[in-house]
Enzyme design. Sequence first.
Site, mmCIF file in Angstrom:
data_model
loop_
_atom_site.group_PDB
_atom_site.id
_atom_site.type_symbol
_atom_site.label_atom_id
_atom_site.label_comp_id
_atom_site.label_asym_id
_atom_site.label_seq_id
_atom_site.Cartn_x
_atom_site.Cartn_y
_atom_site.Cartn_z
ATOM 1 N N LYS A 1 33.199 45.668 47.537
ATOM 2 C CA LYS A 1 32.774 44.293 47.279
ATOM 3 C C LYS A 1 31.294 44.103 47.577
ATOM 4 O O LYS A 1 30.599 43.379 46.868
ATOM 5 C CB LYS A 1 33.598 43.312 48.119
ATOM 6 C CG LYS A 1 35.003 43.118 47.609
ATOM 7 C CD LYS A 1 35.757 42.141 48.489
ATOM 8 C CE LYS A 1 37.242 42.199 48.208
ATOM 9 N NZ LYS A 1 38.025 41.563 49.282
ATOM 10 N N LYS B 1 41.721 48.759 36.336
ATOM 11 C CA LYS B 1 42.826 47.894 36.724
ATOM 12 C C LYS B 1 42.695 46.532 36.037
ATOM 13 O O LYS B 1 41.583 46.035 35.872
ATOM 14 C CB LYS B 1 42.753 47.720 38.250
ATOM 15 C CG LYS B 1 43.861 46.873 38.840
ATOM 16 C CD LYS B 1 43.762 46.851 40.363
ATOM 17 C CE LYS B 1 44.507 45.633 40.897
ATOM 18 N NZ LYS B 1 44.624 45.588 42.334
ATOM 19 N N LYS C 1 40.836 39.796 36.163
ATOM 20 C CA LYS C 1 40.187 38.697 35.458
ATOM 21 C C LYS C 1 38.670 38.917 35.347
ATOM 22 O O LYS C 1 38.073 38.664 34.313
ATOM 23 C CB LYS C 1 40.466 37.399 36.211
ATOM 24 C CG LYS C 1 40.004 36.192 35.472
ATOM 25 C CD LYS C 1 41.002 35.068 35.604
ATOM 26 C CE LYS C 1 40.503 33.864 34.858
ATOM 27 N NZ LYS C 1 41.437 32.769 34.863
#
Length: 325
Positions: A111, A191, A194
């Site tokens: 992240k 994967k 969104k």
Amino acid sequence: MKTLFSGIQPSGELHLGNYLGAIRNWVDLQETYFCYLCIVDYHAITQSYEPKLMKQRVLEMATDVLACGVDPDKAVLFVQSHVPEHTELCWVFNAVAGFGDLSRMTQFKDKSARQPENVNVGVFDYPVLQAADILLYKAVAVPVGADQSQHLELTRRIARAFNHRFGKLFPEPDTVLSQTPKLLGLDGKAKMSKSLDNTLALAATDKQIRRSLARAATDPARVTREDKGDPDNCNLYTLHRFFSDEERQAWVRQGCTTADIGCVDCKNALADNVIDHLGDYRRRREDLLAHPEKVHDALQRGAEKARATARKTMEQVHKKLGLWA
Ligand code: TRP
């Protein structure tokens, strides 16, 4: 009944990846566990986001989860920020969580790399809040995808560290890995997510479902109609496994490996079955969209039930810590 906790990010509308990877399992698990199912908005604020849209994202997620068949009379469905004890316990756990342990979290590294302009302390502390989510309810089972295994191991370490230092209070929860094999996005590369724009929304219309599947990647080795394909190397076959009966799956396997059928035939059959499977979901969703008060009511009742348990745990925590309380 054993207690189970699971959380989902309020990413807005559900897509097939969330459905197959998490929500479908919740619907089964609510029959055999006492389930706390939480929409984790406090986790979500650690990512860059638009405040004006957050409420909508949470409501859409709640609507979709209910439409999938999570029953608010069986499971406790609630929003994380409605139960402030989550952040309170997170702070307590900050005092026992190891800095070194957190630094090793691969999701933290990923992240931080993805949003280098916003590496806030919340991104670092994310797994401690997750541990607080779970242990606040003394959950013993946590259904998550494989990408969360490291966070669950940390949760157990935190439980152990707390118990060791302040006296036994928390269980060490087990991971219930979902049965779903990894579902890639429609691009067949990463994967389904969104943020990568490779999803199929559950709420898509029939036409959108057909169009998205028509464009989806299949076995990369099958280039022309005459090439024989390998279903085990085809992301869409993973979907057939869920949405099509055995006879249909056998038809795909046979037809694909012999080139009797083309990817178009396979995709049409899949679209029919996906649309058919989502019928109940759509009917319930229509009803909830027409009566949003049902969603609000479910979330409010969920928050009340969750808070009652959360308060009890925090009382015990305060005692163990030897605080003034
Ligand atoms: N980190 C989880 C995810 O991104 C969401 C989550 C937050 C969670 N708290 C949790 C999952 C507690 C299980 C238990 O998918």
